[in-house]
Enzyme design. Structure first.
Site, PDB file in Angstrom:
ATOM      1  N   ASP A 120       1.027  -0.839   0.389  1.00  0.00           N
ATOM      2  CA  ASP A 120      -0.192   0.147   0.023  1.00  0.00           C
ATOM      3  C   ASP A 120       0.683   1.498  -0.351  1.00  0.00           C
ATOM      4  O   ASP A 120       0.901   1.589   0.706  1.00  0.00           O
ATOM      5  CB  ASP A 120      -1.288  -0.182   0.959  1.00  0.00           C
ATOM      6  CG  ASP A 120      -1.997  -1.438   1.173  1.00  0.00           C
ATOM      7  OD1 ASP A 120      -2.476  -1.651   0.404  1.00  0.00           O
ATOM      8  OD2 ASP A 120      -1.764  -1.913   2.113  1.00  0.00           O
TER       9      ASP A 120
ATOM     10  N   GLY B 297       1.967   3.025  -2.724  1.00  0.00           N
ATOM     11  CA  GLY B 297       0.997   3.682  -3.888  1.00  0.00           C
ATOM     12  C   GLY B 297       2.006   3.807  -4.645  1.00  0.00           C
ATOM     13  O   GLY B 297       2.221   4.134  -5.270  1.00  0.00           O
ATOM     14  N   LYS B 298       2.607   2.401  -4.911  1.00  0.00           N
ATOM     15  CA  LYS B 298       3.263   1.695  -6.669  1.00  0.00           C
ATOM     16  C   LYS B 298       2.259   1.972  -7.789  1.00  0.00           C
ATOM     17  O   LYS B 298       3.043   2.717  -8.495  1.00  0.00           O
ATOM     18  CB  LYS B 298       2.882   0.622  -5.849  1.00  0.00           C
ATOM     19  CG  LYS B 298       4.192  -0.075  -4.981  1.00  0.00           C
ATOM     20  CD  LYS B 298       4.628  -1.759  -5.041  1.00  0.00           C
ATOM     21  CE  LYS B 298       3.017  -2.528  -4.691  1.00  0.00           C
ATOM     22  NZ  LYS B 298       2.393  -2.005  -3.156  1.00  0.00           N
TER      23      LYS B 298
ATOM     24  N   ALA C 210      -3.746  -8.093  -3.737  1.00  0.00           N
ATOM     25  CA  ALA C 210      -3.605  -6.344  -4.985  1.00  0.00           C
ATOM     26  C   ALA C 210      -4.489  -6.024  -4.727  1.00  0.00           C
ATOM     27  O   ALA C 210      -5.817  -6.068  -5.678  1.00  0.00           O
ATOM     28  CB  ALA C 210      -2.684  -6.348  -6.200  1.00  0.00           C
ATOM     29  N   GLY C 211      -4.624  -4.674  -4.831  1.00  0.00           N
ATOM     30  CA  GLY C 211      -5.313  -3.519  -5.157  1.00  0.00           C
ATOM     31  C   GLY C 211      -4.564  -2.222  -5.323  1.00  0.00           C
ATOM     32  O   GLY C 211      -3.889  -1.251  -4.381  1.00  0.00           O
ATOM     33  N   HIS C 212      -3.941  -2.065  -6.213  1.00  0.00           N
ATOM     34  CA  HIS C 212      -3.697  -1.222  -7.082  1.00  0.00           C
ATOM     35  C   HIS C 212      -4.415   0.313  -8.038  1.00  0.00           C
ATOM     36  O   HIS C 212      -5.197   0.350  -8.633  1.00  0.00           O
ATOM     37  CB  HIS C 212      -2.711  -2.051  -8.327  1.00  0.00           C
ATOM     38  CG  HIS C 212      -1.455  -2.219  -8.069  1.00  0.00           C
ATOM     39  ND1 HIS C 212      -0.707  -3.479  -8.677  1.00  0.00           N
ATOM     40  CD2 HIS C 212      -1.210  -3.045  -6.493  1.00  0.00           C
ATOM     41  CE1 HIS C 212       0.654  -3.934  -7.187  1.00  0.00           C
ATOM     42  NE2 HIS C 212      -0.273  -3.966  -6.670  1.00  0.00           N
ATOM     43  N   THR C 213      -4.083   0.999  -7.106  1.00  0.00           N
ATOM     44  CA  THR C 213      -5.463   2.406  -7.608  1.00  0.00           C
ATOM     45  C   THR C 213      -4.422   2.908  -8.671  1.00  0.00           C
ATOM     46  O   THR C 213      -3.288   3.666  -8.090  1.00  0.00           O
ATOM     47  CB  THR C 213      -5.523   2.718  -5.897  1.00  0.00           C
ATOM     48  OG1 THR C 213      -6.047   2.079  -5.322  1.00  0.00           O
ATOM     49  CG2 THR C 213      -6.829   3.791  -6.790  1.00  0.00           C
TER      50      THR C 213
ATOM     51  N   GLN D 235       2.452  -6.195  -3.361  1.00  0.00           N
ATOM     52  CA  GLN D 235       1.893  -6.383  -1.919  1.00  0.00           C
ATOM     53  C   GLN D 235       3.607  -5.725  -2.368  1.00  0.00           C
ATOM     54  O   GLN D 235       3.526  -4.634  -2.629  1.00  0.00           O
ATOM     55  CB  GLN D 235       2.681  -8.032  -1.510  1.00  0.00           C
ATOM     56  CG  GLN D 235       1.138  -8.056  -1.512  1.00  0.00           C
ATOM     57  CD  GLN D 235       0.757  -9.415  -2.369  1.00  0.00           C
ATOM     58  OE1 GLN D 235       1.335 -10.077  -3.393  1.00  0.00           O
ATOM     59  NE2 GLN D 235      -0.385  -8.430  -3.179  1.00  0.00           N
TER      60      GLN D 235
ATOM     61  N   VAL E   4       2.689  13.955  -4.444  1.00  0.00           N
ATOM     62  CA  VAL E   4       1.484  14.685  -3.218  1.00  0.00           C
ATOM     63  C   VAL E   4       0.266  14.767  -3.194  1.00  0.00           C
ATOM     64  O   VAL E   4      -0.258  15.582  -3.109  1.00  0.00           O
ATOM     65  CB  VAL E   4       2.019  16.518  -3.928  1.00  0.00           C
ATOM     66  CG1 VAL E   4       3.656  16.531  -2.823  1.00  0.00           C
ATOM     67  CG2 VAL E   4       2.587  16.358  -4.970  1.00  0.00           C
TER      68      VAL E   4
HETATM   69  P1  IMP Z   1      -2.702 -12.829   1.666  1.00  0.00           P
HETATM   70  O1  IMP Z   1      -1.488 -12.800   1.190  1.00  0.00           O
HETATM   71  O2  IMP Z   1      -3.690 -12.722   1.789  1.00  0.00           O
HETATM   72  O3  IMP Z   1      -2.479 -14.402   1.658  1.00  0.00           O
HETATM   73  O4  IMP Z   1      -2.093 -12.620   3.036  1.00  0.00           O
HETATM   74  C1  IMP Z   1      -0.905 -12.430   3.486  1.00  0.00           C
HETATM   75  C2  IMP Z   1      -0.708 -11.065   4.576  1.00  0.00           C
HETATM   76  O5  IMP Z   1      -0.518 -10.014   3.701  1.00  0.00           O
HETATM   77  C3  IMP Z   1      -1.553 -10.278   4.886  1.00  0.00           C
HETATM   78  O6  IMP Z   1      -1.197  -9.365   6.489  1.00  0.00           O
HETATM   79  C4  IMP Z   1      -2.573  -9.646   4.177  1.00  0.00           C
HETATM   80  O7  IMP Z   1      -2.884  -8.809   5.283  1.00  0.00           O
HETATM   81  C5  IMP Z   1      -1.341  -8.697   3.088  1.00  0.00           C
HETATM   82  N1  IMP Z   1      -1.040  -8.310   2.246  1.00  0.00           N
HETATM   83  C6  IMP Z   1      -1.559  -9.196   0.881  1.00  0.00           C
HETATM   84  N2  IMP Z   1      -1.957  -7.982  -0.019  1.00  0.00           N
HETATM   85  C7  IMP Z   1      -1.437  -7.092   0.473  1.00  0.00           C
HETATM   86  C8  IMP Z   1      -1.933  -5.890  -0.564  1.00  0.00           C
HETATM   87  O8  IMP Z   1      -1.699  -5.849  -1.389  1.00  0.00           O
HETATM   88  N3  IMP Z   1      -1.168  -4.593   0.747  1.00  0.00           N
HETATM   89  C9  IMP Z   1      -0.679  -5.069   1.547  1.00  0.00           C
HETATM   90  N4  IMP Z   1      -1.019  -6.070   2.631  1.00  0.00           N
HETATM   91  C10 IMP Z   1      -1.444  -6.883   1.698  1.00  0.00           C
END
Ligand code: IMP
Length: 423
Positions: free
Chosen positions: A13, A15-16, A39-42, A223, A413
């Site tokens: 998170d 902000g990649k 992943a949730g890339h915004t 991640q 920013v």
């Molecule tokens: P998993 O990847 O769903 O197995 O989760 C394992 C750990 O990685 C947990 O603490 C999640 O919250 C964290 N995690 C997985 N993907 C992300 C991401 O894209 N951003 C931030 N934390 C993540």
């Protein structure tokens, strides 16, 4: 432009995606190399917000080819949903989205296993429940299915016959759950295999041939380094290698061609899920940072834990990835803080260390040693040049650079594409 990797230096998170979207304009191809729909890339573009889980973040740049590499675990339902949603919003990915035939498939039972394991352990890891750990486990147990398998009906059917009894035994005997029906799973697989078939190809040859032809690739990390299965805060990690070492195994591009490494570092730290976090602010101050930074998970909506920047962790990540330059994100979120702090070392049982410990018990007990600097009250979201930043903000940036030993090349920013300072 030579190849470049963009990856996170903290717990995700950072902000990649906004930097990937920016740099994508300078390359020919964007390739994801690990992770899955956790992943949730915004990316915010012309006031419109896009959140990518599996489709690479270069897709909003017209004409760029986007590759989902072999190291990614793919939930076919999620991928199809994303493709359809993009289409509905006027972004066509036809002919410029390629999915590796070697990428593992996340099946519905992986999500059930993920949820069952989390429940059994009392939410020990706090995963995203996207089936990531079980899918990677099955890959290494050699009982996984690959995208190349589900586009071939006879192969999918045979693999399912071979694998499902074992999976069902685990679901029933270990987790007390209902068995998965072979017929409905086969229907699911064949339907998504058919829908996704046109995207599936040998991306390893594709990427290497394009490289040979002089095209450049941006490798997109998901991640981040401190969630790396080998180098992160194990066991509170994800199940892949987000650090630079994962690029080669996740795409098939040889290590010597990986290129420049851009590390994304948030101006403060966040973490979602369980695990040690030395600079966490558990007070109302942490809550205030969370609100200021909109720190809620893009995939799960969970509130993120917030704290000060940790230079010990950042130096460790810089070392592991061979970072060449930093993209420093969300500096605007710190505006209004009376003072800002950076952890420059840790103290553990009376001893000072500048190393990031491998042992999670030690890491959860270290006390950060902070350097405190004056904050700035001015709003900086409209600043586009480094020299126009408030003096204290410039000082903060320069101090971080000095502490981690890598130049800060980009500063964000705000979330809009143009809210960026390039030095
Ligand atoms: P998993 O990847 O769903 O197995 O989760 C394992 C750990 O990685 C947990 O603490 C999640 O919250 C964290 N995690 C997985 N993907 C992300 C991401 O894209 N951003 C931030 N934390 C993540």
């Amino acid at each position: 432009m030579p190849n470049v990797v963009v990856l996170g230096l903290q717990w995700g998170d950072e902000g990649k995606a906004r930097f990937i979207d920016y740099l994508a304009s300078e390359v020919d191809i964007v390739a994801r190399y690990q992770g899955g729909s956790n992943a949730g890339h915004t990316v915010v573009c012309d006031g419109q917000k896009f959140i990518f889980h599996l489709v690479p973040s270069g897709v909003l740049r017209p004409g760029k080819v986007n590759v989902v590499g072999n190291g990614v675990v793919i939930d076919p339902e999620e991928l199809m949903k994303e493709i359809d949603e993009l289409k509905a919003r006027g972004v066509s990915v036809n002919d410029r989205l390629l999915v590796s035939d070697r990428a593992q498939v996340v099946l519905p039972y992986h999500k059930r296993l993920d949820a069952a394991q989390e429940k059994k352990s009392g939410g020990k890891i706090g995963t995203t429940l996207r089936g990531i750990g079980p899918a990677y486990s099955h890959k290494y147990l050699r009982i996984g299915m690959r995208m190349g398998d589900i586009i071939r009906p006879a192969r999918a059917k045979a693999l399912l016959k071979e694998q499902l009894p074992g999976i069902n035994a685990v679901l029933k005997k270990i987790y007390g759950q209902k068995a998965v029906s072979e017929a409905s799973l086969l229907k699911f697989l064949l339907s998504y295999g058919k829908k996704l078939k046109s995207f599936v190809t040998d991306t390893t040859y594709y990427l290497n041939e394009q490289t040979e032809a002089g095209k450049s690739i941006l490798f997109e990390g998901a991640q981040a380094t401190l969630l790396d299965i080998d180098f992160g805060t194990y066991p509170y990690v994800t199940s892949s290698n987000p650090s630079a070492g994962g690029v080669s195994t996740g795409t098939g591009i040889p290590p010597k061609l990986v290129g420049r490494v851009t590390g994304v570092l948030k101006a403060y730290t966040t973490r979602v899920g369980s695990g040690p976090f030395p600079t966490e602010l558990k007070s109302a101050h942490g809550q205030q940072l969370r609100e200021a930074g909109g720190e809620y998970g893009a995939t799960t909506g969970r509130p993120r834990r917030c704290g000060w920047l940790d230079a010990v962790a950042a130096r460790y990540s810089v070392m592991l990835n061979g970072v060449d330059e930093i993209a420093f994100s969300k500096l605007d979120v710190l505006s209004g803080q009376k003072s800002v702090k950076i952890a420059v070392a840790y103290s553990y049982r009376g001893k000072i260390t500048d190393r990031f410990p491998a042992d999670p018990d030690v890491l959860s007990k270290v006390k950060p040693i902070y350097e405190e600097m004056p904050g700035w009250s001015n709003e900086i979201r409209n600043v586009r040049e480094f020299k126009a930043l408030p003096a204290s903000a410039k000082k903060y940036v320069r101090r971080v650079e000095k502490l981690i030993g890598v130049p800060i090349k980009f500063i964000s920013v705000g979330e809009q594409r143009e809210q960026l300072i390039v030095r």
